[in-house]
Scaffold this motif. Structure first.
Motif, short mmCIF file in Angstrom:
data_model
loop_
_atom_site.label_atom_id
_atom_site.label_comp_id
_atom_site.label_asym_id
_atom_site.label_seq_id
_atom_site.Cartn_x
_atom_site.Cartn_y
_atom_site.Cartn_z
N VAL A 152 1.22 -4.31 3.82
CA VAL A 152 2.30 -3.81 3.82
C VAL A 152 2.34 -2.31 3.56
O VAL A 152 2.28 -1.88 2.47
N MET A 153 2.59 -1.47 4.62
CA MET A 153 2.89 -0.06 4.28
C MET A 153 4.18 -0.02 3.71
O MET A 153 5.08 -0.25 4.18
N THR A 154 4.01 1.08 2.40
CA THR A 154 5.38 1.26 1.73
C THR A 154 5.55 2.71 1.66
O THR A 154 4.68 3.67 1.80
N GLU A 155 6.84 3.01 1.34
CA GLU A 155 7.27 4.34 0.86
C GLU A 155 7.64 4.20 -0.56
O GLU A 155 8.14 3.08 -1.00
N VAL A 156 7.50 5.27 -1.31
CA VAL A 156 7.84 5.33 -2.77
C VAL A 156 9.14 5.86 -2.89
O VAL A 156 9.60 6.88 -2.42
N LEU A 157 10.24 5.14 -3.75
CA LEU A 157 11.63 5.50 -4.22
C LEU A 157 11.44 5.69 -5.52
O LEU A 157 10.96 4.93 -6.31
N SER A 158 12.59 6.67 -5.95
CA SER A 158 12.82 6.51 -7.39
C SER A 158 13.56 5.34 -7.71
O SER A 158 14.14 4.75 -7.04
N ALA A 159 13.80 5.33 -9.07
CA ALA A 159 14.54 3.79 -9.59
C ALA A 159 15.82 4.08 -8.94
O ALA A 159 16.73 2.83 -8.69
N ASP A 160 16.52 5.05 -8.58
CA ASP A 160 18.00 5.10 -8.04
C ASP A 160 17.91 4.65 -6.73
O ASP A 160 18.95 5.11 -5.94
N GLY A 161 16.91 4.69 -6.08
CA GLY A 161 16.93 4.41 -4.58
C GLY A 161 16.55 5.65 -3.61
O GLY A 161 16.44 5.40 -2.52
N THR A 162 16.53 7.00 -4.26
CA THR A 162 16.32 8.08 -3.48
C THR A 162 14.65 8.34 -2.93
O THR A 162 14.08 7.75 -4.33
N PRO A 163 14.37 8.89 -2.05
CA PRO A 163 12.95 9.16 -2.03
C PRO A 163 12.26 9.98 -3.03
O PRO A 163 12.97 10.77 -3.60
N HIS A 164 11.17 9.57 -3.48
CA HIS A 164 10.52 9.98 -4.48
C HIS A 164 9.91 11.50 -4.09
O HIS A 164 9.42 11.34 -2.83
N GLU A 165 9.66 12.46 -4.85
CA GLU A 165 9.40 13.78 -4.55
C GLU A 165 7.56 13.68 -3.65
O GLU A 165 7.58 14.73 -2.86
N ILE A 220 0.85 -1.24 -0.08
CA ILE A 220 -0.08 -0.02 -0.08
C ILE A 220 0.91 1.14 -0.16
O ILE A 220 1.81 1.33 0.63
N TRP A 221 0.42 2.27 -0.83
CA TRP A 221 1.37 3.53 -1.03
C TRP A 221 0.46 4.67 -1.36
O TRP A 221 -0.75 4.36 -1.80
#
Length: 110
Positions: free
Chosen positions: A76-89, A7-8
């Motif tokens: 499963v609570m999730t957070e979104v990352l960009s493809a390079d592994g950094t936090p998405h905006e 879930i995100w």
């Protein structure tokens, strides 16, 4: 087999929407812990979190709870990352300092 509902929050503005997708996996003796889960990629173009040309985003699990509606299921609570592994905006969770204890929670009933 276990059912993992990742879930995100999407990238829509001004109000984000809740999104989810289910992964079915074989696990022997699953204990329901974050350490047992892996990241999961998704196409962020349909959630306004990426452009069509470079649409890979990653869901990183941050919490897990038994799913009260499914046998052998987990939320499963999730957070979104960009493809390079950094936090998405769109990942507001990433802006919260881990040692920040000034949280305000409210519940409203009408």
């Amino acid at each position: 087999k276990i059912k993992l509902e990742y879930i995100w929050l999407d990238g829509y503005s001004p109000t984000q929407n809740m999104r989810s997708k289910t992964k079915v996996e074989e696990h022997e003796n699953f204990q329901g812990t974050i350490e047992e889960l892996g990241n999961w990629s998704f196409d962020g173009s349909s959630t306004k979190q990426a452009s069509g040309g470079a649409s890979d985003c990653i869901l990183k699990p941050v919490a897990i709870y038994p799913d009260p509606a499914r046998i052998n299921g987990y939320l499963v609570m999730t957070e979104v990352l960009s493809a390079d592994g950094t936090p998405h905006e769109s990942n507001g969770r990433a802006t919260i300092e881990d040692d920040d204890n000034d949280f305000w929670f409210g519940f409203e009933q009408e």
